[in-house]
Design a protein around this motif. Sequence first.
Motif, PDB file in Angstrom:
ATOM      1  N   LYS A   1      45.298  23.117  51.197  1.00  0.00           N
ATOM      2  CA  LYS A   1      44.035  23.924  51.349  1.00  0.00           C
ATOM      3  C   LYS A   1      43.905  25.133  50.610  1.00  0.00           C
ATOM      4  N   VAL A   2      42.984  25.636  50.599  1.00  0.00           N
ATOM      5  CA  VAL A   2      42.750  27.117  49.889  1.00  0.00           C
ATOM      6  C   VAL A   2      42.894  28.130  51.273  1.00  0.00           C
ATOM      7  N   ASN A   3      43.349  29.202  51.050  1.00  0.00           N
ATOM      8  CA  ASN A   3      43.508  30.213  52.095  1.00  0.00           C
ATOM      9  C   ASN A   3      42.746  31.610  52.003  1.00  0.00           C
ATOM     10  N   GLY A   4      41.992  31.790  50.900  1.00  0.00           N
ATOM     11  CA  GLY A   4      41.051  32.796  50.852  1.00  0.00           C
ATOM     12  C   GLY A   4      40.548  32.831  49.420  1.00  0.00           C
ATOM     13  N   LEU A   5      39.814  33.790  48.774  1.00  0.00           N
ATOM     14  CA  LEU A   5      39.475  33.857  47.746  1.00  0.00           C
ATOM     15  C   LEU A   5      40.352  34.299  46.691  1.00  0.00           C
ATOM     16  N   GLY A   6      40.457  33.225  45.636  1.00  0.00           N
ATOM     17  CA  GLY A   6      41.602  33.672  44.632  1.00  0.00           C
ATOM     18  C   GLY A   6      40.877  34.468  43.537  1.00  0.00           C
ATOM     19  N   HIS A   7      40.067  34.039  42.974  1.00  0.00           N
ATOM     20  CA  HIS A   7      39.474  35.097  41.825  1.00  0.00           C
ATOM     21  C   HIS A   7      37.880  34.637  41.294  1.00  0.00           C
ATOM     22  N   ILE A   8      37.253  35.677  40.861  1.00  0.00           N
ATOM     23  CA  ILE A   8      35.897  35.125  40.352  1.00  0.00           C
ATOM     24  C   ILE A   8      35.907  35.701  38.871  1.00  0.00           C
ATOM     25  N   GLY A   9      35.627  34.615  38.012  1.00  0.00           N
ATOM     26  CA  GLY A   9      35.597  35.075  36.374  1.00  0.00           C
ATOM     27  C   GLY A   9      33.943  34.923  36.212  1.00  0.00           C
ATOM     28  N   PHE A  10      33.853  35.797  35.407  1.00  0.00           N
ATOM     29  CA  PHE A  10      32.236  35.700  34.712  1.00  0.00           C
ATOM     30  C   PHE A  10      32.281  36.356  33.393  1.00  0.00           C
ATOM     31  N   TYR A  11      31.375  36.136  32.466  1.00  0.00           N
ATOM     32  CA  TYR A  11      31.072  36.347  31.370  1.00  0.00           C
ATOM     33  C   TYR A  11      30.559  38.189  31.430  1.00  0.00           C
ATOM     34  N   VAL A  12      30.876  38.847  30.415  1.00  0.00           N
ATOM     35  CA  VAL A  12      30.360  40.343  30.659  1.00  0.00           C
ATOM     36  C   VAL A  12      29.949  40.799  28.971  1.00  0.00           C
ATOM     37  N   LYS A  13      28.777  41.586  29.088  1.00  0.00           N
ATOM     38  CA  LYS A  13      28.359  42.021  27.926  1.00  0.00           C
ATOM     39  C   LYS A  13      29.155  43.180  27.507  1.00  0.00           C
ATOM     40  N   ASP A  14      29.165  44.093  28.352  1.00  0.00           N
ATOM     41  CA  ASP A  14      29.833  45.495  28.093  1.00  0.00           C
ATOM     42  C   ASP A  14      31.214  45.655  28.837  1.00  0.00           C
ATOM     43  N   LEU A  15      32.267  45.170  28.269  1.00  0.00           N
ATOM     44  CA  LEU A  15      33.858  45.356  29.022  1.00  0.00           C
ATOM     45  C   LEU A  15      34.021  46.459  29.528  1.00  0.00           C
ATOM     46  N   GLU A  16      33.746  47.732  28.647  1.00  0.00           N
ATOM     47  CA  GLU A  16      34.252  48.949  29.087  1.00  0.00           C
ATOM     48  C   GLU A  16      33.430  49.186  30.367  1.00  0.00           C
ATOM     49  N   LEU A  17      32.250  49.137  30.469  1.00  0.00           N
ATOM     50  CA  LEU A  17      31.211  49.410  31.693  1.00  0.00           C
ATOM     51  C   LEU A  17      31.855  48.847  32.702  1.00  0.00           C
TER      52      LEU A  17
ATOM     53  N   LYS B   1      23.588  45.011  43.516  1.00  0.00           N
ATOM     54  CA  LYS B   1      23.685  44.826  41.884  1.00  0.00           C
ATOM     55  C   LYS B   1      24.573  45.597  41.107  1.00  0.00           C
ATOM     56  N   ASP B   2      25.695  44.983  40.589  1.00  0.00           N
ATOM     57  CA  ASP B   2      26.544  45.755  39.795  1.00  0.00           C
ATOM     58  C   ASP B   2      25.899  46.189  38.492  1.00  0.00           C
ATOM     59  N   PRO B   3      26.519  46.741  37.366  1.00  0.00           N
ATOM     60  CA  PRO B   3      25.696  47.177  36.257  1.00  0.00           C
ATOM     61  C   PRO B   3      25.352  46.202  35.345  1.00  0.00           C
ATOM     62  N   GLU B   4      25.603  45.019  35.573  1.00  0.00           N
ATOM     63  CA  GLU B   4      25.006  43.768  34.559  1.00  0.00           C
ATOM     64  C   GLU B   4      24.107  43.025  35.422  1.00  0.00           C
ATOM     65  N   ASN B   5      23.744  43.331  36.619  1.00  0.00           N
ATOM     66  CA  ASN B   5      23.049  42.757  37.416  1.00  0.00           C
ATOM     67  C   ASN B   5      23.606  41.624  38.313  1.00  0.00           C
ATOM     68  N   ASN B   6      24.728  41.470  38.459  1.00  0.00           N
ATOM     69  CA  ASN B   6      25.537  40.671  39.223  1.00  0.00           C
ATOM     70  C   ASN B   6      25.356  40.738  40.672  1.00  0.00           C
ATOM     71  N   THR B   7      24.972  40.030  41.682  1.00  0.00           N
ATOM     72  CA  THR B   7      24.979  40.318  42.902  1.00  0.00           C
ATOM     73  C   THR B   7      26.531  40.339  43.504  1.00  0.00           C
ATOM     74  N   THR B   8      26.743  41.490  44.004  1.00  0.00           N
ATOM     75  CA  THR B   8      28.046  41.766  44.705  1.00  0.00           C
ATOM     76  C   THR B   8      27.888  42.167  46.353  1.00  0.00           C
ATOM     77  N   GLU B   9      28.797  41.776  46.807  1.00  0.00           N
ATOM     78  CA  GLU B   9      28.936  41.927  48.276  1.00  0.00           C
ATOM     79  C   GLU B   9      30.160  42.729  48.739  1.00  0.00           C
ATOM     80  N   VAL B  10      30.214  43.850  49.455  1.00  0.00           N
ATOM     81  CA  VAL B  10      31.188  44.400  50.073  1.00  0.00           C
ATOM     82  C   VAL B  10      30.990  44.083  51.743  1.00  0.00           C
ATOM     83  N   PHE B  11      32.042  43.713  52.330  1.00  0.00           N
ATOM     84  CA  PHE B  11      31.831  43.090  53.523  1.00  0.00           C
ATOM     85  C   PHE B  11      32.939  43.747  54.638  1.00  0.00           C
TER      86      PHE B  11
END
Length: 186
Positions: free
Chosen positions: A6-22, A113-123
């Motif tokens: 079974k999983v025991n927590g968040l592993g990772h989230i991967g997503f495509y980005v337009k501006d890697l440096e940003l 929203k992060d710089p590329e408009n992805n919803t981000t949650e800190v909890f």
Amino acid sequence: LTVSAKVNGLGHIGFYVKDLELMKEFYGNFMGMTLTKVGPLGAFFSADPETCDHEIALINGRTSLDGPELIQQISMRVDTLDDLRDFKKRINEHGYTLERIVTHASAIGCYFKDPENNTTEVFWLTGHTSWAQIGIPIDIDQSDEAVMAEVQRSWEAVQNVEMGKPTSPETQEAIRALRDAAVASR
């Protein structure tokens, strides 16, 4: 009966980005994560590289910031309520779009929203366990005692919801009443 892995927590989230440096600047400096891997593919970040080599994978290749939405949300835990308050302050200072701050009874989530408009949650975990889908607006700038009193009211409304079970109509009505009261008081 064989016990499955079974999983025991968040592993990772991967997503495509337009501006890697940003985005590297955002996850490294703003979110406070450690860059663990970087190359032609993109960059990987970890909040705790000693235990997990990456939780975020930024992959080159997003061609437009206008849809399709490539991610639902990225959620990352903070240690204290004051950490959450600090993020709220910095979100506003950086001009990121603050969507909402809500109590889930088990946690308080700050969505933006992060710089590329992805919803981000800190909890921040409140110490309560809750299996209900609940999101009641909360003002985290009030005293710790007032924040926890609101969390407690939310938890009391949903404490009987069982893991993996739907919320009863009565509990749904209690959640609606809490949400309406919270919205009316803001």
